[in-house]
Design a protein around this motif. Structure first.
Motif, mmCIF file in Angstrom:
data_model
loop_
_atom_site.group_PDB
_atom_site.id
_atom_site.type_symbol
_atom_site.label_atom_id
_atom_site.label_comp_id
_atom_site.label_asym_id
_atom_site.label_seq_id
_atom_site.Cartn_x
_atom_site.Cartn_y
_atom_site.Cartn_z
ATOM 1 N N LYS A 119 0.841 -1.200 0.000
ATOM 2 C CA LYS A 119 0.000 0.000 0.000
ATOM 3 C C LYS A 119 0.879 1.256 0.000
ATOM 4 C CE LYS A 119 -4.248 -1.933 1.938
ATOM 5 N NZ LYS A 119 -5.171 -2.061 3.058
ATOM 6 N N GLY B 223 -8.962 -7.848 11.843
ATOM 7 C CA GLY B 223 -7.637 -8.082 11.244
ATOM 8 C C GLY B 223 -7.169 -6.828 10.535
ATOM 9 N N ARG C 234 -8.451 -2.816 -4.950
ATOM 10 C CA ARG C 234 -8.848 -3.308 -3.621
ATOM 11 C C ARG C 234 -9.260 -2.143 -2.719
ATOM 12 N NH1 ARG C 234 -4.555 -6.892 -0.096
ATOM 13 N NH2 ARG C 234 -5.098 -6.251 2.008
ATOM 14 N N ASP D 213 -6.878 -6.998 15.983
ATOM 15 C CA ASP D 213 -5.856 -7.845 15.334
ATOM 16 C C ASP D 213 -5.160 -8.611 16.445
ATOM 17 O OD1 ASP D 213 -3.653 -8.845 13.596
ATOM 18 O OD2 ASP D 213 -4.425 -7.363 12.188
ATOM 19 N N LEU E 191 -9.184 -13.550 16.756
ATOM 20 C CA LEU E 191 -10.569 -13.578 16.264
ATOM 21 C C LEU E 191 -11.196 -14.969 16.339
ATOM 22 C CD1 LEU E 191 -10.093 -11.247 13.166
ATOM 23 C CD2 LEU E 191 -11.322 -10.686 15.279
HETATM 24 C C1 LIG Z 1 -3.162 -9.616 4.934
HETATM 25 S S1 LIG Z 1 -3.215 -8.810 6.476
HETATM 26 C C2 LIG Z 1 -4.426 -7.548 6.112
HETATM 27 C C3 LIG Z 1 -4.355 -6.352 6.996
HETATM 28 C C4 LIG Z 1 -5.405 -5.274 6.674
HETATM 29 N N1 LIG Z 1 -6.746 -5.823 6.790
HETATM 30 C C5 LIG Z 1 -5.174 -4.745 5.270
HETATM 31 O O1 LIG Z 1 -5.895 -5.137 4.358
HETATM 32 O O2 LIG Z 1 -4.253 -3.932 5.092
HETATM 33 C C6 LIG Z 1 -4.149 -9.963 7.489
HETATM 34 C C7 LIG Z 1 -4.325 -9.491 8.909
HETATM 35 O O3 LIG Z 1 -5.252 -10.354 9.589
HETATM 36 C C8 LIG Z 1 -4.783 -10.586 10.895
HETATM 37 N N2 LIG Z 1 -5.351 -11.861 11.395
HETATM 38 C C9 LIG Z 1 -5.388 -13.054 10.750
HETATM 39 N N3 LIG Z 1 -5.932 -13.995 11.552
HETATM 40 C C10 LIG Z 1 -6.261 -13.384 12.724
HETATM 41 C C11 LIG Z 1 -6.838 -13.829 13.937
HETATM 42 N N4 LIG Z 1 -7.173 -15.107 14.152
HETATM 43 N N5 LIG Z 1 -7.014 -12.929 14.936
HETATM 44 C C12 LIG Z 1 -6.648 -11.633 14.766
HETATM 45 N N6 LIG Z 1 -6.096 -11.151 13.621
HETATM 46 C C13 LIG Z 1 -5.901 -12.008 12.614
HETATM 47 C C14 LIG Z 1 -3.275 -10.660 10.715
HETATM 48 O O4 LIG Z 1 -2.559 -10.493 11.916
HETATM 49 C C15 LIG Z 1 -3.033 -9.528 9.712
HETATM 50 O O5 LIG Z 1 -2.823 -8.289 10.351
#
Ligand SMILES: C[S@@+](CC[C@H](N)C(=O)[O-])C[C@H]1O[C@@H](n2cnc3c(N)ncnc32)[C@H](O)[C@@H]1O
Length: 310
Positions: free
Chosen positions: A17, A77, A52, A101, A149
């Motif tokens: 980004k 997240g 996106r 997150d 989550l």
């Molecule tokens: C690909 S990144 C996307 C970050 C943001 N949503 C973006 O689009 O810029 C995926 C995010 O989901 C979080 N995540 C995945 N599984 C998770 C869970 N079980 N609990 C909390 N966060 C989670 C990860 O730590 C990460 O920050």
């Protein structure tokens, strides 16, 4: 394998980004506070991120315009997403904004917010007192909270701490998140949301149409970095993406692949960004767009007529 490779996907998304913002694909006055490193990405990756961000923002704007100042946003997240600050710059006033997150990620975010006055000032301006713990930030209407989550009880407690009201229109955002969570946990979370909130919208951006060679390569790349794609089964196609909302108590759902989303963006805006970098491999961009989608699910009838037109 632990959750570290999943958390690391946030670094990748944030770097991509920042790189695209630097080239002028869209404006984000805050992403550079969270990401120092910029690595040059291929033009099709930058265009993919542009579609996106534009596509997700489109539904966020529609939701806020309809729900007004009663709106609440729960960003699942959220990683280093800057949406809260971008909305502030636009003068948008909503009732509550929560980012969730893993605690490892939110503690880094809290640290960056503390360190950079422009980020902190924006929170102080409206919200007065800002309270930090090592992983959480609470203020009047912005909360950045550490949670897994997959743990519904913890999720409930965090939303309670953030004073989220179940009868106010609530927007849930999951941008490239659900694919990392086992489907039974996602289902449980969606069921809880649909039985708890009376009106709202869920925006999900992630993969789709994965059952072909391009999909295999894409998933292979992620797995090679140690990412378990526990929720990949629901990414099979647009139908499976919609079905998970329908099967978990939502009133309705719609989904579009990113080819459709990209073509819904105003031609003038597309023309502008298509001039930023020369794209040699049109075919590759189309394939990339065919393998990602935006799916919305709604609760109540207030948001049932939303379409992708920007
Ligand atoms: C690909 S990144 C996307 C970050 C943001 N949503 C973006 O689009 O810029 C995926 C995010 O989901 C979080 N995540 C995945 N599984 C998770 C869970 N079980 N609990 C909390 N966060 C989670 C990860 O730590 C990460 O920050």
């Amino acid at each position: 394998m632990g959750d570290e490779p999943i958390m690391a996907t946030n670094d990748d998304a944030s770097e991509c980004k920042r790189g695209a913002v630097q080239l002028g694909y869209w404006t984000d006055n805050y992403i550079h506070y969270f990401v120092r490193h910029i690595e040059k990405k291929a033009p099709e990756i930058n265009r993919g991120y542009f579609a996106r961000v534009k596509g997700v923002d489109n539904f966020i704007q529609k939701f806020i315009n309809r729900a007004g100042s009663n709106a609440q946003i729960v960003n699942l997240g959220a990683g280093f997403d800057t949406l809260y600050w971008r909305l502030k710059d636009e003068g948008v006033v909503i009732s509550g904004y929560v980012e969730l997150d893993f605690p490892t990620v939110t503690s880094k975010k809290c640290y960056m917010i503390k360190r950079h006055k422009p980020l902190l000032d924006r929170i102080y301006e409206q919200d007065g007192e800002v309270r930090f713990s090592s992983t959480d930030l609470h203020s009047g209407n912005f909360h950045c909270l550490g949670v897994d989550l997959r743990n519904i009880q913890q999720l409930k407690e965090k939303l309670h701490q953030a004073e989220i009201k179940f009868d106010k229109p609530t927007l849930f955002i999951a941008e490239c998140v659900l694919v990392y969570i086992e489907n039974n946990w996602v289902n449980r979370m969606l069921q809880w949301i649909s039985t708890t909130f009376s009106t709202g919208l869920f925006i999900n951006y992630e993969m789709c149409n994965i059952n072909d060679t391009f999909g295999d390569i894409m998933l292979g790349n992620l797995r090679a970095r140690g990412c378990t794609l526990a929720g990949i089964a629901q990414c099979k196609n647009l139908e499976t993406q919609k079905n998970r909302f329908m099967e978990n108590g939502f009133m309705g759902a719609k989904a579009w692949d990113m080819v459709q989303v990209y073509h819904s963006i105003e031609p003038s805006e597309r023309n502008r960004i298509e001039k930023i970098e020369f794209l040699d491999e049109q075919e590759l961009l189309i394939q990339l767009f065919q393998h990602y989608c935006i799916c919305i699910g709604w609760l109540g009838n207030d948001f049932a007529d939303f379409e992708i037109e920007i």
